[in-house]
Design a protein around this motif. Structure first.
Motif, mmCIF file in Angstrom:
data_model
loop_
_atom_site.group_PDB
_atom_site.id
_atom_site.type_symbol
_atom_site.label_atom_id
_atom_site.label_comp_id
_atom_site.label_asym_id
_atom_site.label_seq_id
_atom_site.Cartn_x
_atom_site.Cartn_y
_atom_site.Cartn_z
ATOM 1 N N ARG A 114 -6.439 8.934 13.930
ATOM 2 C CA ARG A 114 -6.634 7.700 14.691
ATOM 3 C C ARG A 114 -5.806 7.679 15.963
ATOM 4 N NH1 ARG A 114 -6.432 5.077 9.626
ATOM 5 N NH2 ARG A 114 -4.255 4.659 10.011
ATOM 6 N N LYS A 115 -4.638 8.313 15.927
ATOM 7 C CA LYS A 115 -3.747 8.291 17.083
ATOM 8 C C LYS A 115 -4.373 8.995 18.285
ATOM 9 C CE LYS A 115 0.976 9.311 18.386
ATOM 10 N NZ LYS A 115 2.232 9.935 17.996
ATOM 11 N N TYR A 116 -5.127 10.029 18.031
ATOM 12 C CA TYR A 116 -5.732 10.800 19.115
ATOM 13 C C TYR A 116 -7.228 10.510 19.200
ATOM 14 C CZ TYR A 116 -1.230 12.939 19.141
ATOM 15 O OH TYR A 116 0.110 13.116 19.215
ATOM 16 N N ASP A 117 -7.614 10.018 20.353
ATOM 17 C CA ASP A 117 -8.972 9.546 20.535
ATOM 18 C C ASP A 117 -9.659 10.393 21.613
ATOM 19 O OD1 ASP A 117 -11.282 8.170 21.039
ATOM 20 O OD2 ASP A 117 -10.306 6.280 21.560
ATOM 21 N N PRO A 118 -10.522 11.343 21.201
ATOM 22 C CA PRO A 118 -11.183 12.201 22.199
ATOM 23 C C PRO A 118 -12.074 11.405 23.152
ATOM 24 C CG PRO A 118 -12.064 12.598 19.988
ATOM 25 C CD PRO A 118 -10.896 11.674 19.836
ATOM 26 N N GLU A 119 -12.552 10.251 22.696
ATOM 27 C CA GLU A 119 -13.390 9.418 23.575
ATOM 28 C C GLU A 119 -12.576 8.892 24.766
ATOM 29 O OE1 GLU A 119 -16.683 9.093 23.384
ATOM 30 O OE2 GLU A 119 -16.487 10.540 21.749
ATOM 31 N N PHE A 120 -11.280 8.691 24.535
ATOM 32 C CA PHE A 120 -10.417 8.242 25.624
ATOM 33 C C PHE A 120 -10.368 9.298 26.742
ATOM 34 C CE2 PHE A 120 -6.017 8.340 27.402
ATOM 35 C CZ PHE A 120 -6.135 7.209 28.196
ATOM 36 N N THR A 121 -10.232 10.556 26.347
ATOM 37 C CA THR A 121 -10.204 11.644 27.342
ATOM 38 C C THR A 121 -11.506 11.640 28.149
ATOM 39 O OG1 THR A 121 -8.879 12.927 25.800
ATOM 40 C CG2 THR A 121 -9.874 14.130 27.630
ATOM 41 N N LYS A 122 -12.624 11.503 27.473
ATOM 42 C CA LYS A 122 -13.919 11.477 28.171
ATOM 43 C C LYS A 122 -14.009 10.270 29.096
ATOM 44 C CE LYS A 122 -16.314 13.739 24.364
ATOM 45 N NZ LYS A 122 -17.204 13.522 23.205
ATOM 46 N N GLU A 123 -13.482 9.135 28.625
ATOM 47 C CA GLU A 123 -13.497 7.910 29.433
ATOM 48 C C GLU A 123 -12.690 8.098 30.717
ATOM 49 O OE1 GLU A 123 -12.006 4.550 27.279
ATOM 50 O OE2 GLU A 123 -12.596 3.121 28.833
ATOM 51 N N VAL A 124 -11.529 8.728 30.593
ATOM 52 C CA VAL A 124 -10.692 8.963 31.777
ATOM 53 C C VAL A 124 -11.395 9.938 32.733
ATOM 54 C CG1 VAL A 124 -8.511 9.934 32.619
ATOM 55 C CG2 VAL A 124 -8.520 8.458 30.595
ATOM 56 N N TYR A 125 -12.004 10.982 32.198
ATOM 57 C CA TYR A 125 -12.710 11.954 33.045
ATOM 58 C C TYR A 125 -13.849 11.296 33.839
ATOM 59 C CZ TYR A 125 -10.372 15.897 30.682
ATOM 60 O OH TYR A 125 -9.465 16.794 30.196
ATOM 61 N N LYS A 126 -14.416 10.242 33.284
ATOM 62 C CA LYS A 126 -15.533 9.561 33.958
ATOM 63 C C LYS A 126 -15.064 8.592 35.047
ATOM 64 C CE LYS A 126 -18.681 9.655 30.037
ATOM 65 N NZ LYS A 126 -19.251 8.848 28.949
ATOM 66 N N MET A 127 -13.768 8.288 35.079
ATOM 67 C CA MET A 127 -13.267 7.353 36.100
ATOM 68 C C MET A 127 -13.381 7.993 37.489
ATOM 69 S SD MET A 127 -9.926 5.578 34.289
ATOM 70 C CE MET A 127 -8.929 6.959 34.678
ATOM 71 N N GLU A 128 -13.276 7.153 38.501
ATOM 72 C CA GLU A 128 -13.449 7.631 39.877
ATOM 73 C C GLU A 128 -12.610 8.876 40.179
ATOM 74 O OE1 GLU A 128 -12.643 4.668 42.804
ATOM 75 O OE2 GLU A 128 -13.003 6.036 44.472
ATOM 76 N N ASN A 129 -11.366 8.900 39.737
ATOM 77 C CA ASN A 129 -10.487 10.039 40.022
ATOM 78 C C ASN A 129 -10.150 10.846 38.769
ATOM 79 O OD1 ASN A 129 -9.860 9.547 42.957
ATOM 80 N ND2 ASN A 129 -9.388 7.553 42.064
ATOM 81 N N GLY A 130 -10.899 10.613 37.703
ATOM 82 C CA GLY A 130 -10.629 11.271 36.436
ATOM 83 C C GLY A 130 -10.808 12.781 36.475
ATOM 84 N N HIS A 131 -11.691 13.267 37.344
ATOM 85 C CA HIS A 131 -11.909 14.720 37.406
ATOM 86 C C HIS A 131 -10.650 15.478 37.839
ATOM 87 C CE1 HIS A 131 -12.639 13.326 41.508
ATOM 88 N NE2 HIS A 131 -12.370 14.555 41.905
ATOM 89 N N TRP A 132 -9.740 14.757 38.535
ATOM 90 C CA TRP A 132 -8.496 15.412 38.974
ATOM 91 C C TRP A 132 -7.599 15.758 37.797
ATOM 92 C CZ3 TRP A 132 -8.243 17.434 43.543
ATOM 93 C CH2 TRP A 132 -8.953 16.869 44.594
ATOM 94 N N VAL A 133 -7.757 15.061 36.687
ATOM 95 C CA VAL A 133 -6.949 15.351 35.496
ATOM 96 C C VAL A 133 -7.205 16.785 35.031
ATOM 97 C CG1 VAL A 133 -6.565 14.707 33.074
ATOM 98 C CG2 VAL A 133 -6.863 12.928 34.808
#
Length: 196
Positions: A10-29
């Motif tokens: 539960r602590k690690y949420d792979p959907e969160f990583t995908k959500e961040v990647y989809k943000m305007e500047n998420g690809h920079w991660v």
């Protein structure tokens, strides 16, 4: 053992990583190579609970709570020093701005997010910061007990600010036309809302 494993899941949420990647500047991660230049150049690194480099690691591992509870994105001043020195040109401050929005939408708040909102409200109202009013409003956001505790911890700073007339009782005059400033800020907010 199984419950501990379930908790770890539960602590690690792979959907969160995908959500961040989809943000305007998420690809920079994805571009960050973990060289460590950003935390060594950041002037506020000592005040941040997590370095920008660690934030990137945690995003990649899906540690949503740890990332969004952090004060790191709220302390970024957008000075662009990290971006200028990053060998890959990662605009860390833009990633931090996206994370602020994500934290706000998800309902994560901390003292740094309170300060950020109080500061913005003060500048938007007059075009200038009134340190005395800022201190009072921030204290009210924290609650009286926390404000008193913080005041005691920072009494040396407060005394020095008063000694050098940096904590005035009355607000400074506004910029020439604060209504124009508010129109500009409202337009920027409307554009940001349109872009999602």
């Amino acid at each position: 053992m199984l419950m501990a494993e379930a908790g770890a899941t539960r602590k690690y949420d792979p959907e969160f990583t995908k959500e961040v990647y989809k943000m305007e500047n998420g690809h920079w991660v994805k571009m960050c190579m973990q060289c460590g230049i950003c935390p060594t150049t950041c002037t506020l690194r000592g005040q941040m609970d997590l370095s920008p480099r660690r934030i990137i690691q945690l995003i990649r591992s899906g540690a949503k709570d740890e990332v969004l509870k952090s004060n790191t994105m709220w302390l970024c001043t957008s000075c662009y020093t990290c971006a200028c020195r990053c060998p890959r040109g990662v605009p860390m401050m833009d990633v931090m701005h996206d994370l602020r929005r994500l934290a706000e939408e998800a309902g994560y708040v901390n003292n740094s997010s309170h300060m950020s909102k109080v500061y913005y409200g003060d500048v938007a109202k007059r075009g200038r910061v009134w340190e005395g009013g800022l201190t009072i409003k921030y204290g009210l956001k924290l609650g009286i007990f926390n404000a008193m505790k913080l005041g005691l911890e920072m009494q040396d700073v407060v005394m020095q600010m008063m000694k050098h007339k940096r904590l005035p009782i009355f607000p400074p005059p506004s910029v020439k036309n604060p209504a124009n400033l508010r129109k500009m800020l409202d337009k920027a907010a409307a554009l940001a809302k349109e872009e999602g």
